[in-house]
Design a protein around this motif. Structure first.
Motif, PDB file in Angstrom:
ATOM      1  N   PRO A 182      25.297  41.385  45.937  1.00 20.08           N
ATOM      2  CA  PRO A 182      24.513  41.543  44.709  1.00 20.08           C
ATOM      3  C   PRO A 182      25.204  40.941  43.490  1.00 20.08           C
ATOM      4  O   PRO A 182      24.521  40.462  42.576  1.00 20.08           O
ATOM      5  CB  PRO A 182      24.382  43.061  44.558  1.00 20.08           C
TER       6      PRO A 182
ATOM      7  N   TRP B 178      34.567  49.585  41.274  1.00 19.98           N
ATOM      8  CA  TRP B 178      34.214  48.706  40.169  1.00 19.98           C
ATOM      9  C   TRP B 178      32.731  48.848  39.981  1.00 19.98           C
ATOM     10  O   TRP B 178      32.037  49.330  40.855  1.00 19.98           O
ATOM     11  CB  TRP B 178      34.687  47.267  40.375  1.00 19.98           C
TER      12      TRP B 178
ATOM     13  N   ALA C   4      24.274  37.450  43.630  1.00 19.51           N
ATOM     14  CA  ALA C   4      22.840  37.293  43.351  1.00 19.51           C
ATOM     15  C   ALA C   4      22.590  37.396  41.845  1.00 19.51           C
ATOM     16  O   ALA C   4      21.774  36.652  41.291  1.00 19.51           O
ATOM     17  CB  ALA C   4      22.033  38.342  44.108  1.00 19.51           C
ATOM     18  N   ASP C   5      23.319  38.303  41.171  1.00 20.38           N
ATOM     19  CA  ASP C   5      23.203  38.395  39.714  1.00 20.38           C
ATOM     20  C   ASP C   5      23.673  37.110  39.049  1.00 20.38           C
ATOM     21  O   ASP C   5      23.085  36.657  38.062  1.00 20.38           O
ATOM     22  CB  ASP C   5      24.045  39.569  39.185  1.00 20.38           C
TER      23      ASP C   5
ATOM     24  N   HIS D  90      19.102  44.324  34.215  1.00 19.53           N
ATOM     25  CA  HIS D  90      19.104  43.235  33.250  1.00 19.53           C
ATOM     26  C   HIS D  90      18.239  42.051  33.662  1.00 19.53           C
ATOM     27  O   HIS D  90      17.993  41.176  32.849  1.00 19.53           O
ATOM     28  CB  HIS D  90      20.540  42.734  33.027  1.00 19.53           C
TER      29      HIS D  90
ATOM     30  N   LEU E 163      19.550  36.949  47.618  1.00 18.78           N
ATOM     31  CA  LEU E 163      19.745  38.102  48.518  1.00 18.78           C
ATOM     32  C   LEU E 163      19.130  37.831  49.889  1.00 18.78           C
ATOM     33  O   LEU E 163      19.720  38.167  50.929  1.00 18.78           O
ATOM     34  CB  LEU E 163      19.120  39.358  47.899  1.00 18.78           C
TER      35      LEU E 163
ATOM     36  N   PRO F 151      27.472  46.048  40.776  1.00 26.64           N
ATOM     37  CA  PRO F 151      26.802  44.909  40.166  1.00 26.64           C
ATOM     38  C   PRO F 151      25.304  44.876  40.474  1.00 26.64           C
ATOM     39  O   PRO F 151      24.538  44.381  39.659  1.00 26.64           O
ATOM     40  CB  PRO F 151      27.513  43.697  40.765  1.00 26.64           C
ATOM     41  N   GLY F 152      24.923  45.445  41.622  1.00 25.71           N
ATOM     42  CA  GLY F 152      23.508  45.411  41.967  1.00 25.71           C
ATOM     43  C   GLY F 152      22.672  46.199  40.976  1.00 25.71           C
ATOM     44  O   GLY F 152      21.618  45.753  40.552  1.00 25.71           O
ATOM     45  N   VAL F 153      23.149  47.341  40.598  1.00 21.56           N
ATOM     46  CA  VAL F 153      22.413  48.191  39.670  1.00 21.56           C
ATOM     47  C   VAL F 153      22.297  47.501  38.321  1.00 21.56           C
ATOM     48  O   VAL F 153      21.238  47.435  37.718  1.00 21.56           O
ATOM     49  CB  VAL F 153      23.117  49.551  39.535  1.00 21.56           C
ATOM     50  N   GLN F 154      23.408  46.925  37.864  1.00 21.98           N
ATOM     51  CA  GLN F 154      23.376  46.195  36.599  1.00 21.98           C
ATOM     52  C   GLN F 154      22.370  45.058  36.667  1.00 21.98           C
ATOM     53  O   GLN F 154      21.621  44.835  35.738  1.00 21.98           O
ATOM     54  CB  GLN F 154      24.737  45.566  36.307  1.00 21.98           C
ATOM     55  N   GLY F 155      22.394  44.370  37.788  1.00 21.48           N
ATOM     56  CA  GLY F 155      21.515  43.210  37.938  1.00 21.48           C
ATOM     57  C   GLY F 155      20.064  43.611  37.818  1.00 21.48           C
ATOM     58  O   GLY F 155      19.294  42.954  37.147  1.00 21.48           O
ATOM     59  N   ARG F 156      19.706  44.717  38.458  1.00 19.74           N
ATOM     60  CA  ARG F 156      18.316  45.138  38.404  1.00 19.74           C
ATOM     61  C   ARG F 156      17.926  45.527  36.987  1.00 19.74           C
ATOM     62  O   ARG F 156      16.831  45.271  36.541  1.00 19.74           O
ATOM     63  CB  ARG F 156      18.085  46.291  39.370  1.00 19.74           C
TER      64      ARG F 156
ATOM     65  N   LEU G 250      22.441  46.133  48.599  1.00 16.35           N
ATOM     66  CA  LEU G 250      21.540  46.932  47.771  1.00 16.35           C
ATOM     67  C   LEU G 250      20.900  48.077  48.545  1.00 16.35           C
ATOM     68  O   LEU G 250      20.544  49.081  47.954  1.00 16.35           O
ATOM     69  CB  LEU G 250      20.419  46.064  47.194  1.00 16.35           C
TER      70      LEU G 250
ATOM     71  N   ARG H 165      17.348  35.500  42.009  1.00 11.22           N
ATOM     72  CA  ARG H 165      18.163  36.632  42.477  1.00 11.22           C
ATOM     73  C   ARG H 165      17.665  37.146  43.827  1.00 11.22           C
ATOM     74  O   ARG H 165      18.446  37.361  44.750  1.00 11.22           O
ATOM     75  CB  ARG H 165      18.116  37.755  41.436  1.00 11.22           C
TER      76      ARG H 165
END
Lengths: 170, 136
Positions: free
Chosen positions: B88, A3, B91-92, A13, A153, A6-11, B129, A149
């Motif tokens: 993550p 899936w 976290a988002d 956005h 973490l 989400p971490g990459v998307q978060g960074r 991450l 965020r």
């Protein structure tokens, strides 16, 4: 398991969240999202920035204290070094992420270590529980989404240090 | 990322965890199975809380395991991976929301990170991450 990461998307956005951030601060203080929507006394963005700087400084101080506690423990019980050094380095990464550029050498041991290695591990686990709780509270209170965020973490990292410390044999 | 996007991503992640734990539990002996069962219950509870917090647009629900899971060691590796990946995502969600939902997101992320280590995963400064396992 595929899936989207989400971490990459978060960074990608997270940068766009600053504007609504200071409303979130009011919400956190009141413990209610509804109040933020109705609040007529929105803090200025300068207040929000000052708030974020204060939170970062507070977290940086707490991380420096944790690093010192680990350094003290490793100095007193070298047999724990292999298990504790990775965790100590993670706290150094947390400190660096606060971007406060502390001049103090946080790795200097301070204070007296507990009498036994087993007691020292228990004290560290207690400190990690407290740290995770404080980071959760700071996250909820943060007026800035990106800061929230990072604090989420860090809270997760510290919560996970507790079971890791439980695996280290004194 | 909007709150809804982050919430959808967290729900999709929880669905993936629930799917994974069905496979994980099947490959573990009694104690591991109980641990997997508790984790599964927790992920279901968080998914239900997230679903209750607003609209949800389901994505495609086809899951592909990142590696074959045919023994207990692989089952544990999968548990570590799915737990790490949730951190993550939460976290988002914490970043894109506030108040009670943010408090829930940060709590859920802490639980996932602690479980990944309890399954034998490494500690991480920023869980999910900075792990090679999370970047595949």
């Amino acid at each position: 398991m595929t899936w989207t990461g989400p971490g990459v998307q978060g960074r990608a956005h997270a940068g766009g969240l600053g504007r609504r951030g200071f409303l979130a601060g009011a919400a956190a203080l009141a413990g209610s999202m509804a109040l933020a929507a109705c609040s007529s006394a929105s803090p200025t963005s300068a207040d929000a920035d000052a708030d974020a700087i204060a939170v970062r400084a507070q977290v940086a101080d707490a991380e420096a204290a944790l690093i010192a506690q680990y350094a003290t423990t490793v100095a007193a019980f070298p047999e724990l070094a292999a298990g504790l050094q990775p965790i100590l380095r993670e706290h150094q990464a947390h400190l660096a992420a606060m971007g406060t550029g502390l001049a103090t050498d946080a790795s200097t041991p301070v204070g007296q270590p507990p009498a036994t290695a087993a007691q020292a591990l228990i004290a560290l686990a207690d400190a990690e529980r407290t740290a995770a709780q404080q980071r959760r509270e700071a996250c909820v209170a943060a007026s800035d989404g990106e800061l929230a965020r990072i604090l989420a973490l860090i809270a997760a990292s510290e919560a996970a240090h507790v079971p890791a410390l439980g695996e280290i044999r004194a | 990322m909007s709150e809804q996007q982050a919430r959808n991503a967290a729900i999709a992640g929880e669905d993936a965890c629930i799917y994974a734990y069905g496979i994980i539990g099947a490959h573990l002996a009694a104690a591991g199975q109980r641990k997997a069962r508790r984790a599964l219950d927790s992920h279901r509870a968080w998914r239900d809380r997230l679903l209750a917090a607003g609209d949800y647009v389901p994505g495609s629900a086809a899951y592909e395991l990142p590696f074959p899971v045919q023994d207990a060691a692989a089952a544990r590796r999968l548990a570590i991976l799915v737990e790490q990946r949730m951190v993550p995502a939460y976290a988002d969600l914490a970043a894109s929301t506030s108040g009670d939902l943010r408090a829930q997101a940060v709590q859920a992320g802490c639980e996932c990170a602690a479980r990944s280590v309890a399954w034998g995963g490494p500690t991480q400064a920023f869980p999910g991450l900075d792990s090679p396992a999370a970047q595949d």
